[in-house]
Design an enzyme around this catalytic site. Sequence first.
Site, mmCIF file in Angstrom:
data_model
loop_
_atom_site.group_PDB
_atom_site.id
_atom_site.type_symbol
_atom_site.label_atom_id
_atom_site.label_comp_id
_atom_site.label_asym_id
_atom_site.label_seq_id
_atom_site.Cartn_x
_atom_site.Cartn_y
_atom_site.Cartn_z
ATOM 1 N N HIS A 242 1.026 -1.034 -0.009
ATOM 2 C CA HIS A 242 -0.097 -0.061 -0.051
ATOM 3 C C HIS A 242 0.837 1.210 -0.058
ATOM 4 C CE1 HIS A 242 -2.685 2.954 1.129
ATOM 5 N NE2 HIS A 242 -3.918 2.138 1.023
ATOM 6 N N GLU A 255 -6.697 5.703 1.973
ATOM 7 C CA GLU A 255 -6.693 6.200 0.874
ATOM 8 C C GLU A 255 -7.928 7.414 0.549
ATOM 9 O OE1 GLU A 255 -6.415 2.798 -1.675
ATOM 10 O OE2 GLU A 255 -6.724 3.912 -3.412
ATOM 11 N N ARG A 258 -6.586 10.844 -0.268
ATOM 12 C CA ARG A 258 -6.622 11.278 -1.613
ATOM 13 C C ARG A 258 -8.009 11.435 -2.345
ATOM 14 N NH1 ARG A 258 -3.262 6.572 -3.635
ATOM 15 N NH2 ARG A 258 -3.419 6.023 -1.317
ATOM 16 N N ARG A 279 -2.977 1.006 -6.472
ATOM 17 C CA ARG A 279 -1.827 1.054 -5.567
ATOM 18 C C ARG A 279 -0.542 0.532 -5.779
ATOM 19 N NH1 ARG A 279 -5.623 -1.641 -0.820
ATOM 20 N NH2 ARG A 279 -6.668 0.233 -0.266
ATOM 21 N N HIS A 382 0.493 -4.856 2.750
ATOM 22 C CA HIS A 382 -0.760 -4.574 3.197
ATOM 23 C C HIS A 382 -1.740 -5.593 3.047
ATOM 24 C CE1 HIS A 382 -4.247 -2.363 4.064
ATOM 25 N NE2 HIS A 382 -4.634 -2.247 2.902
ATOM 26 N N HIS A 383 -1.584 -6.380 1.592
ATOM 27 C CA HIS A 383 -2.548 -7.463 1.647
ATOM 28 C C HIS A 383 -2.027 -8.384 0.589
ATOM 29 C CE1 HIS A 383 -7.132 -8.443 0.865
ATOM 30 N NE2 HIS A 383 -6.569 -8.940 -0.181
ATOM 31 N N ARG A 422 -5.105 -5.308 -6.070
ATOM 32 C CA ARG A 422 -6.436 -5.169 -5.401
ATOM 33 C C ARG A 422 -6.744 -3.766 -5.406
ATOM 34 N NH1 ARG A 422 -8.803 -3.823 -0.546
ATOM 35 N NH2 ARG A 422 -6.733 -3.987 0.617
#
Length: 450
Positions: A242, A255, A258, A279, A382-383, A422
Amino acid sequence: LKDSYDVIIIGSGGAGMTAAISAKDAGLNPVIFEKMPVHGGNTMKSSAGMNASATKFQAEQGITDSNELFYNETLAGGKNTNDPELLHYLVDNSASAIDWLDTMGITLNNITVTGGMSVNRTHRPSDGSAVGQYLVKGLYANVMEREIPLFVNSEVKEVVVTDDKASGVKVDFNNEGEITVSSDAVIIATGGFGADLEMVTELAPQLEGYVTTNQPGSTGDGIKMAQAIGAAVVDMDQIQIHPTVHQESSYLITEAIRGEGAILVNQQGERFVNEMETRDNVSAAINALEEGYAYLIFDAGVKDRVKAVNTYIEKGFVQSDETIEALAGQLGMDGATLAQTLTSWNETVASQVDGAFNRQTALNNPLATAPYYAIQIAPGIHHTMGGLKINSNAQVISTEDTVIEGLYAAGEVTGGVHGSNRIGGNAVADIIVFGRQAGVQSASYVQSKE
Ligand code: ADP
């Protein structure tokens, strides 16, 4: 604790609690086992919102969206590697998932954008607060209201299989040793493996040295347990970094900042990327800077619209000042350059044309209301997009490409929905849509056996 339940759900994040509620409402007696001392998992930390298309809230607010557009933009963001069956199921059931949450008192009607979408599709709580805490609170209240047992400090070690069907789990309560609890079906909702840095760097050596935003329980247990009984995995090396993580604390900066108008600048005080890119692309642009970090710059308007900023201020992540030049001074940046960057940015907002980087969304609000704010960020793990292979019934698929009877999975523990990147807001859609499906499908399976 009983020695048998209709369905055992492993993990108490968004996917697990959603599955439990759906299974209960479909007539089963579920139980949830959570290894950590608290419920909520990484879902608790999720910040952006829940993506959904053609929802009643979009219609009320005059936002034109379609399932086809949501599908195509997610597929493009995932570099065409998303599993089409799973992605169709996600998109086609996203609006009804928003309605389902609403009937349970969980109302996501404040709509914004994240990187990689052309229309406002990211549904947030009405007060602009972070989605994760709100969602976990609401789901937990519904779990309690239905008197679904949820045991914390209960680490599932193994899924038990009898006659090729999932038939229970071995679980360790409070470190007192393993016992077997039986069931007609098992739902794995253990989340990803972003907190297991060894596993991460083994699969993606380029991520050596990155911080992680994940809670310590995200160690891929469900993936390993299911693999031990023959489950297939997909996309395991697809791990998302991220772009906006506060490095000292490993805290993710939402996010939505932004989405509500912030820009990113380098140490020289200049923009260097379309902030609303996906991302992976924003992270790559930050990594390409000599300094390897960047600043989110925003004004009092963004602060008012994104409640999480107050938390960031309390935690000491934010620098602020009454003028842009003074803020630049605090950041060791040339004041005239940063002021010029904001002037041209505000012209971009006025003209709606970003000649420099072609940003096309989140162009609604100029950055013109003092005080001004900055947060220093850089990318973090992050993921984990990969995980257990499932079909659109949330059934776990074996390495022989057959369904493992009685075994279901939902949420970050699964792979395929997001492909290789993602889109922000799609994890919450994933846990709600597939959590519901796992609950409903396990119920019809269990009831068909009776
Ligand atoms: P999702 O977003 O897919 O719902 P989360 O990370 O929010 O995933 O939740 C997963 C939950 O599963 C976490 O609370 C985590 O601590 C829990 N968990 C992980 N492994 C186990 C295990 N072996 N036994 C019980 N709970 C587990």
